[in-house]
Scaffold this motif. Structure first.
Motif, mmCIF file in Angstrom:
data_model
loop_
_atom_site.group_PDB
_atom_site.id
_atom_site.type_symbol
_atom_site.label_atom_id
_atom_site.label_comp_id
_atom_site.label_asym_id
_atom_site.label_seq_id
_atom_site.Cartn_x
_atom_site.Cartn_y
_atom_site.Cartn_z
ATOM 1 N N ALA A 64 -46.330 21.353 19.030
ATOM 2 C CA ALA A 64 -46.605 21.499 17.601
ATOM 3 C C ALA A 64 -45.728 22.575 16.977
ATOM 4 O O ALA A 64 -45.205 22.397 15.866
ATOM 5 C CB ALA A 64 -48.080 21.826 17.386
ATOM 6 N N ALA A 65 -45.536 23.675 17.688
ATOM 7 C CA ALA A 65 -44.679 24.740 17.167
ATOM 8 C C ALA A 65 -43.228 24.268 17.072
ATOM 9 O O ALA A 65 -42.525 24.586 16.103
ATOM 10 C CB ALA A 65 -44.779 25.974 18.053
ATOM 11 N N ALA A 66 -42.773 23.510 18.056
ATOM 12 C CA ALA A 66 -41.392 23.009 18.024
ATOM 13 C C ALA A 66 -41.204 22.027 16.879
ATOM 14 O O ALA A 66 -40.179 22.060 16.185
ATOM 15 C CB ALA A 66 -41.049 22.353 19.366
ATOM 16 N N VAL A 67 -42.165 21.151 16.662
ATOM 17 C CA VAL A 67 -42.061 20.182 15.562
ATOM 18 C C VAL A 67 -42.066 20.901 14.221
ATOM 19 O O VAL A 67 -41.286 20.578 13.320
ATOM 20 C CB VAL A 67 -43.203 19.147 15.657
ATOM 21 C CG1 VAL A 67 -43.300 18.315 14.389
ATOM 22 C CG2 VAL A 67 -42.999 18.254 16.867
ATOM 23 N N ALA A 68 -42.921 21.909 14.074
ATOM 24 C CA ALA A 68 -42.962 22.664 12.815
ATOM 25 C C ALA A 68 -41.658 23.406 12.586
ATOM 26 O O ALA A 68 -41.151 23.457 11.452
ATOM 27 C CB ALA A 68 -44.133 23.640 12.843
ATOM 28 N N VAL A 70 -38.608 22.612 13.776
ATOM 29 C CA VAL A 70 -37.530 21.670 13.478
ATOM 30 C C VAL A 70 -37.691 21.105 12.072
ATOM 31 O O VAL A 70 -36.706 20.965 11.327
ATOM 32 C CB VAL A 70 -37.485 20.547 14.535
ATOM 33 C CG1 VAL A 70 -36.556 19.424 14.117
ATOM 34 C CG2 VAL A 70 -37.050 21.113 15.873
ATOM 35 N N SER A 71 -38.908 20.804 11.674
ATOM 36 C CA SER A 71 -39.110 20.242 10.321
ATOM 37 C C SER A 71 -38.796 21.292 9.247
ATOM 38 O O SER A 71 -38.276 20.942 8.189
ATOM 39 C CB SER A 71 -40.528 19.719 10.157
ATOM 40 O OG SER A 71 -41.449 20.772 10.254
ATOM 41 N N SER A 72 -39.088 22.562 9.504
ATOM 42 C CA SER A 72 -38.751 23.578 8.526
ATOM 43 C C SER A 72 -37.240 23.782 8.422
ATOM 44 O O SER A 72 -36.707 24.034 7.342
ATOM 45 C CB SER A 72 -39.436 24.907 8.866
ATOM 46 O OG SER A 72 -38.876 25.462 10.028
ATOM 47 N N LYS A 73 -36.551 23.665 9.540
ATOM 48 C CA LYS A 73 -35.089 23.816 9.509
ATOM 49 C C LYS A 73 -34.414 22.619 8.873
ATOM 50 O O LYS A 73 -33.404 22.748 8.187
ATOM 51 C CB LYS A 73 -34.530 24.044 10.922
ATOM 52 C CG LYS A 73 -34.966 25.361 11.527
ATOM 53 C CD LYS A 73 -34.551 26.531 10.670
ATOM 54 C CE LYS A 73 -35.075 27.818 11.245
ATOM 55 N NZ LYS A 73 -34.851 28.951 10.389
#
Length: 78
Positions: A64-68, A70-73
């Motif tokens: 979940a942290a990785a997806v958040a 990547v989506s913010s970047k």
């Protein structure tokens, strides 16, 4: 006056050899000691189930942290 580079390396070689011999001795002694294991922690099924649940939860949190992240970047480039 010319000095041989071999003399400069001899303390390093002695250090490397002593560390290698120490590591070999420790690994052999631990291998020999493994036959007389007296500690049986972790064999309880409830402990194993807890570890599996903990691993799944930790994996989900990291995903979940990785997806958040990547989506913010990627949102910066839109």
């Amino acid at each position: 006056m010319f000095q041989s580079p071999i003399r400069d390396r001899s303390p390093r070689v002695v250090g490397i050899l002593s560390v290698t011999l120490y590591a070999t001795a420790v690994s052999v002694l631990s291998w020999l000691r493994a036959d007389d294991v007296t500690d049986d922690r972790g064999s309880d099924s409830s402990e194993k189930a807890f570890m599996v649940i903990l691993a799944i939860a930790l994996g989900g949190a990291v995903t979940a942290a990785a997806v958040a992240f990547v989506s913010s970047k990627t949102a910066l480039f839109q």
